[in-house]
Write a protein that holds these residues in place. Structure first.
Motif, short mmCIF file in Angstrom:
data_model
loop_
_atom_site.label_atom_id
_atom_site.label_comp_id
_atom_site.label_asym_id
_atom_site.label_seq_id
_atom_site.Cartn_x
_atom_site.Cartn_y
_atom_site.Cartn_z
N ARG A 43 -4.38 5.76 6.44
CA ARG A 43 -5.85 5.79 6.55
C ARG A 43 -6.37 4.53 7.22
O ARG A 43 -7.26 4.58 8.06
CB ARG A 43 -6.48 5.92 5.17
N THR B 279 0.05 6.77 2.36
CA THR B 279 -1.21 7.47 2.63
C THR B 279 -2.34 6.49 2.89
O THR B 279 -3.11 6.66 3.84
CB THR B 279 -1.58 8.39 1.44
N ASN B 280 -2.46 5.45 2.06
CA ASN B 280 -3.52 4.47 2.25
C ASN B 280 -3.32 3.67 3.53
O ASN B 280 -4.28 3.39 4.25
CB ASN B 280 -3.60 3.52 1.05
N LEU C 293 0.85 -1.19 0.00
CA LEU C 293 0.00 0.00 0.00
C LEU C 293 0.88 1.24 0.00
O LEU C 293 2.03 1.20 0.43
CB LEU C 293 -0.87 0.04 1.26
#
Length: 93
Positions: A23, A19-20, A16
């Motif tokens: 999250r 940023t993902n 990933l």
């Protein structure tokens, strides 16, 4: 381990972006926090159980001055480690 290290590990193991992964980690932690605020128990199989415990009001003493103070009742988070974690911590060899 701090949150940024957890995010990096999640990103690396699951291909990933940073940023993902951030999250995902934030969503999980926020969901757990909201559940505890609502007096719900969070059970993560193989890891442990998070719950809220009520502490009664009590008399205490200020360590600096020695003066007596009254500590109000409060709710505190409580974690009980699961069997797998306990065994991993006490594994010999």
């Amino acid at each position: 381990m701090i949150k940024s290290e957890l995010v990096a590990a999640v990103a690396e193991k699951n291909n990933l972006t940073h940023t993902n992964a951030e999250r995902v980690v934030s969503t999980v932690l926020n969901t757990i926090s909201k559940a505890l605020v609502n007096d719900n128990r969070v059970e993560l199989r193989g890891f442990g159980v998070l719950s809220v415990r009520q502490r009664k009001p009590r008399a205490a003493r200020n360590p600096k001055t020695g003066a007596g103070v009254q500590v109000e009742a409060k709710r505190v988070p409580f974690f009980k480690a699961g069997k797998a974690i306990k065994e991993a911590l006490n594994k010999k060899g």
